[in-house]
Design an enzyme around this catalytic site. Sequence first.
Site, PDB file in Angstrom:
ATOM      1  N   CYS A 105       0.862  -1.166   0.000  1.00 47.97           N
ATOM      2  CA  CYS A 105       0.000   0.000   0.000  1.00 47.97           C
ATOM      3  C   CYS A 105       0.905   1.223   0.000  1.00 47.97           C
ATOM      4  O   CYS A 105       2.035   1.172  -0.480  1.00 47.97           O
ATOM      5  CB  CYS A 105      -0.947  -0.014   1.186  1.00 47.97           C
ATOM      6  SG  CYS A 105      -0.084   0.005   2.766  1.00 47.97           S
ATOM      7  N   PHE A 106       0.471   2.325   0.572  1.00 53.19           N
ATOM      8  CA  PHE A 106       1.300   3.530   0.577  1.00 53.19           C
ATOM      9  C   PHE A 106       2.637   3.292   1.276  1.00 53.19           C
ATOM     10  O   PHE A 106       3.696   3.703   0.802  1.00 53.19           O
ATOM     11  CB  PHE A 106       0.575   4.674   1.307  1.00 53.19           C
ATOM     12  CG  PHE A 106      -0.392   5.413   0.432  1.00 53.19           C
ATOM     13  CD1 PHE A 106       0.003   5.924  -0.787  1.00 53.19           C
ATOM     14  CD2 PHE A 106      -1.705   5.598   0.835  1.00 53.19           C
ATOM     15  CE1 PHE A 106      -0.880   6.618  -1.595  1.00 53.19           C
ATOM     16  CE2 PHE A 106      -2.591   6.286   0.039  1.00 53.19           C
ATOM     17  CZ  PHE A 106      -2.185   6.799  -1.173  1.00 53.19           C
TER      18      PHE A 106
END
Length: 523
Positions: A465-466
Site C-alpha cells: 500500500c502507501f
Amino acid sequence: MNKEEVLGKFQRLGKVLMTPVLILPIAGILVGLGNAFTSKSLIAVAPWLGTIVPTMIFTLCKVAGNVVMGNIPAIFAICVAYGFAKSEKATAALCGFLGYMTMNTVMGTFLTTTGVIDPANLATGQSSILGVSTLDTGVIGGLAVGALVAWLHNRYYKIELPPVLSIFNGTRFIPAVTLLFCTVLGLLMSFIFPPIQGALGMLSEFIRSTGALGSFVYGAAERLLLPFGLHHFVYLPFMFTSLGGTATIDGMDLTGAVNIYNAILNSSSTPFDIEVSRFVMNGKVIFAMFGLTGAALAFYRTALPENKKKVGALMIAVVIPCFFMGITEPIEYSFLFIAPVLYVFHAVMAGLAYALTYLLNFNVAGSAAFGGPFLSLVFNGILGAGKGSNWQVILILGPAYFAAYYFAFKAIILKKGLKTPGREDASDEDDAPQATVSSTEISKVIPQIIQAVGGAQNIKSADACFTRLRLQLNDMDKVADDGVFTRDLGANGIVHVSGGVQIVYGNKASLYATQMREALEQE
C-alpha cells in the site's frame, strides 16, 4: 468465509480499484476542458474559441480523456482480474478484457437477433461499446467479469489436462474457459438487465409528476444507480424526450429539458422555468462544487500523517474536474467501494440538493451540456440573473453543503475507522519512510526478508500500500521476531494481521513489493 475474510476482500477490492481511480482525474480534466471550451455559452462570450485552432485543441482534449471516461467498465474488468489473480497476472488481465468483450458481444448479438436492440437506433441504456451494440451494464458489468475471470484464473491456471489436450495446460486454458463462462454471463445479463431497465422507465414518470419529492428521487437515484451503469435511465429521458417537457419558445416547438433550456438561454424575453431547470442537473451545481469539495477536505484531514502529502495531491486532482466541470466520478470512485456508507450519504445529499434547488427556484444548469457547474454558474446564472436564474441561492446552499459533507464525512470516517484514501494503514509506526534507499539496496535486503518470514515457500503473495509491504503467509509461526525486521532489515515496524504480516518501509514499499515478486517469480 468469515467476517474478517469478507472485509479483507472488500479492502483489497478498494486497493485494486485505486489504479483506475488514479487515472480518472487527468481524464476528467481533459474531458472537462474539452466540454467547457467548446460550449456554445462560452463561445458566445469569446468567439475566438470557435476558430479552428482552439476548437481542434479542445476537441482533442475531450476525445483523449474519453478514452478513459468512456471505457471505465473495461478498465475495471482488467484491473479486478489482474489484482485478484494469485499468479500469472498478465494472462488474467488479458482475459479480463477478453471476457468483458465476450459478455458484451454475446448480449448484443442475442438482443439484436431477438429484436430488443436496433443498432441503427440505440435506446437509452443501450450503447456501442468498442464497436459492439449492446446493453450498457456499466461498472457492475466490468466488476462481474473481473471477479469471474479472477476466480477462473486462480482455479485453473495450474490445470493439467489429458495428453490429447495438453496443449491447453496451465494458463493457456484460461482464455478458453473465460470465453465459455463469459458467454453464459452475457446470456444471463440479456435476461436480467432489460426488466430492470423497464422498471426505471416507470420511475421516470413518478419523478416527473411529484414536484420536490420527484426532484429528490431524481438526484438520489441518479447517484445510487451510477455504480450499476443505470444512471443514464434517470436523466437522459428527461433531457431529450417529452418527459422533460414540451414548449414553444420564440416560435420553435421544443421537446426535452436540454433543448428547452438552450432555447431559453438564446431567447431575449423567455424567463427560466424550474420545471425545466430541475432536469438539467441544477442540484449538481451544489453537491459537485461544494459538497464533494468538503468530502475531499475530510479525506485529507483524516488521512494518516505520513500519507497526507499524497492524499492532498490526489484530492486536488479529483476536485478540479469535479468543481469546474461537474465530473464527479474520480472522487466518487475513490470511496464508493471502500466506504459505501459514505456513498449512500452522498446520494441522499444529492437528492436533497435537487429538492432544495427546486423549492428555491434555482435555475442554473449543472449538466456538461452547458459547460459544467462553474461555467454555467457564471454565464447562465450570474449573467442570466435578469431571467430569474436566482443564482444567489448558491451563496447559502454552497457553504452549507461544504460544511455538511466535511463534518459528516469526517465524523463517519473516524467513528467507523473507514479505510478511505490515506487511511489504509492503522498504525502510528509508519513514520520513517526510507526515501534514500536505492533500488540496488532494496534488492540486497529482499532475500533476507524472505528468509525472515519463513522462506519463499511460506509466502503466498506480496503486495504493497502507501507505506507497507504486505505479505500473505502460509504459516505465521515461521516469522522471525519483530526486532529482526526493525533492527536488521531497515523496517520502521511490523504489523501482524490475519494470514500475514505488514512490514513498514515508508514510501518505498511498492518497490519492495515489486522486487519481492520478482525474487519469488510471481510477476
